[in-house]
Design a protein around this motif. Structure first.
Motif, short mmCIF file in Angstrom:
data_model
loop_
_atom_site.label_atom_id
_atom_site.label_comp_id
_atom_site.label_asym_id
_atom_site.label_seq_id
_atom_site.Cartn_x
_atom_site.Cartn_y
_atom_site.Cartn_z
N LEU A 55 0.89 -1.17 0.00
CA LEU A 55 0.00 0.00 0.00
C LEU A 55 0.92 1.21 0.00
CD1 LEU A 55 -2.62 -1.02 2.70
CD2 LEU A 55 -2.97 -0.87 0.23
N LEU A 56 0.86 2.00 -1.06
CA LEU A 56 1.88 3.01 -1.30
C LEU A 56 1.28 4.39 -1.51
CD1 LEU A 56 4.89 3.62 -2.01
CD2 LEU A 56 4.33 2.93 -4.36
N ASP A 57 1.63 5.32 -0.64
CA ASP A 57 1.21 6.72 -0.80
C ASP A 57 1.99 7.32 -1.97
OD1 ASP A 57 0.00 9.15 -0.35
OD2 ASP A 57 1.03 9.57 1.53
N VAL A 58 1.41 8.29 -2.65
CA VAL A 58 2.09 8.94 -3.77
C VAL A 58 3.09 9.98 -3.27
CG1 VAL A 58 1.79 10.43 -5.78
CG2 VAL A 58 0.24 8.52 -5.42
N ARG A 59 2.65 10.83 -2.37
CA ARG A 59 3.50 11.92 -1.86
C ARG A 59 4.27 11.43 -0.65
NH1 ARG A 59 1.26 17.39 -3.80
NH2 ARG A 59 0.75 16.68 -5.89
N LEU A 60 5.56 11.24 -0.85
CA LEU A 60 6.43 10.73 0.22
C LEU A 60 7.72 11.54 0.27
CD1 LEU A 60 6.18 6.92 -0.60
CD2 LEU A 60 5.16 8.05 1.38
N PRO A 61 8.35 11.61 1.43
CA PRO A 61 9.66 12.25 1.51
C PRO A 61 10.74 11.34 0.91
CG PRO A 61 9.00 11.44 3.67
CD PRO A 61 7.85 11.19 2.74
N ARG A 62 11.81 11.93 0.45
CA ARG A 62 13.01 11.25 -0.06
C ARG A 62 12.82 10.60 -1.42
NH1 ARG A 62 15.32 7.92 4.93
NH2 ARG A 62 16.51 7.02 3.25
N MET A 63 11.66 10.05 -1.72
CA MET A 63 11.39 9.45 -3.02
C MET A 63 9.88 9.30 -3.14
SD MET A 63 12.52 5.69 -4.47
CE MET A 63 14.21 5.94 -3.99
N ASP A 64 9.29 9.85 -4.20
CA ASP A 64 7.83 9.78 -4.30
C ASP A 64 7.36 8.37 -4.68
OD1 ASP A 64 8.11 9.53 -7.07
OD2 ASP A 64 7.13 11.40 -7.54
N GLY A 65 6.07 8.15 -4.48
CA GLY A 65 5.50 6.84 -4.71
C GLY A 65 5.58 6.38 -6.16
N ILE A 66 5.56 7.32 -7.10
CA ILE A 66 5.66 6.96 -8.51
C ILE A 66 7.01 6.30 -8.79
CG2 ILE A 66 5.62 7.82 -10.89
CD1 ILE A 66 2.88 8.06 -9.50
N GLU A 67 8.07 6.89 -8.26
CA GLU A 67 9.41 6.30 -8.45
C GLU A 67 9.52 4.97 -7.70
OE1 GLU A 67 13.16 5.57 -9.82
OE2 GLU A 67 11.68 7.01 -10.54
N VAL A 68 8.93 4.88 -6.53
CA VAL A 68 8.97 3.63 -5.76
C VAL A 68 8.30 2.51 -6.55
CG1 VAL A 68 8.22 2.44 -3.66
CG2 VAL A 68 9.08 4.79 -3.52
N VAL A 69 7.11 2.76 -7.10
CA VAL A 69 6.43 1.71 -7.85
C VAL A 69 7.22 1.33 -9.09
CG1 VAL A 69 4.82 3.05 -9.28
CG2 VAL A 69 4.16 0.82 -8.47
N ARG A 70 7.85 2.30 -9.75
CA ARG A 70 8.70 1.98 -10.91
C ARG A 70 9.80 0.99 -10.51
NH1 ARG A 70 8.68 7.74 -12.38
NH2 ARG A 70 7.21 7.90 -14.08
#
Length: 133
Positions: A55-70
């Motif tokens: 479960l992944l929020d989009v707006r995150l510190p250090r790295m946004d959720g879009i980059e995390v899912v990529r």
């Protein structure tokens, strides 16, 4: 995912109050939940102890959720882990960006707990089907 173990969910949410609420809801439904506050920590957890679902929020510190899912979907060991993006953003473009990056589902805050739980069950069913194949 052995049949008797509780599914392991990774909750990536920078708002401690929201994370606490979600963690409590999910734990009451017999999910094992690991919570982290940022994208980099999520990727570290994924390497050490891959969850059954993120479960992944989009707006995150250090790295946004879009980059995390990529990065999740680019990983050999993690590409088939279902990712549900959870966000307060209502812009269609943001949802499309998340889905194009590899998210499997999307839910917009505020949401009803029963809807999130249904989406989690659905994604876990798909994951089990994939593993059986």
């Amino acid at each position: 995912m052995p049949g008797t173990e509780a599914p392991h969910l990774l909750l990536v949410e920078d708002n401690a109050l929201e994370a606490d609420f979600l963690k409590q809801e999910l734990t009451e439904q017999d999910y094992a939940v690991t919570w982290v506050e940022d994208g980099e920590s999520a990727l570290e957890i994924l390497q050490a102890n891959p969850p059954d679902l993120v479960l992944l929020d989009v707006r995150l510190p250090r790295m946004d959720g879009i980059e995390v899912v990529r990065r999740i979907k680019a990983g050999r060991r993690s590409r088939y882990i279902p990712v549900i993006m959870v966000t307060a953003l209502t812009e269609v473009e943001e949802r499309v960006r998340g889905l194009d990056a590899g998210a499997d589902d999307y839910i917009t805050k505020p949401f009803q707990s029963f809807e999130l739980l249904a989406r989690i069950r659905s994604m876990l069913r798909l994951r089990r089907t994939y593993e059986e194949l």
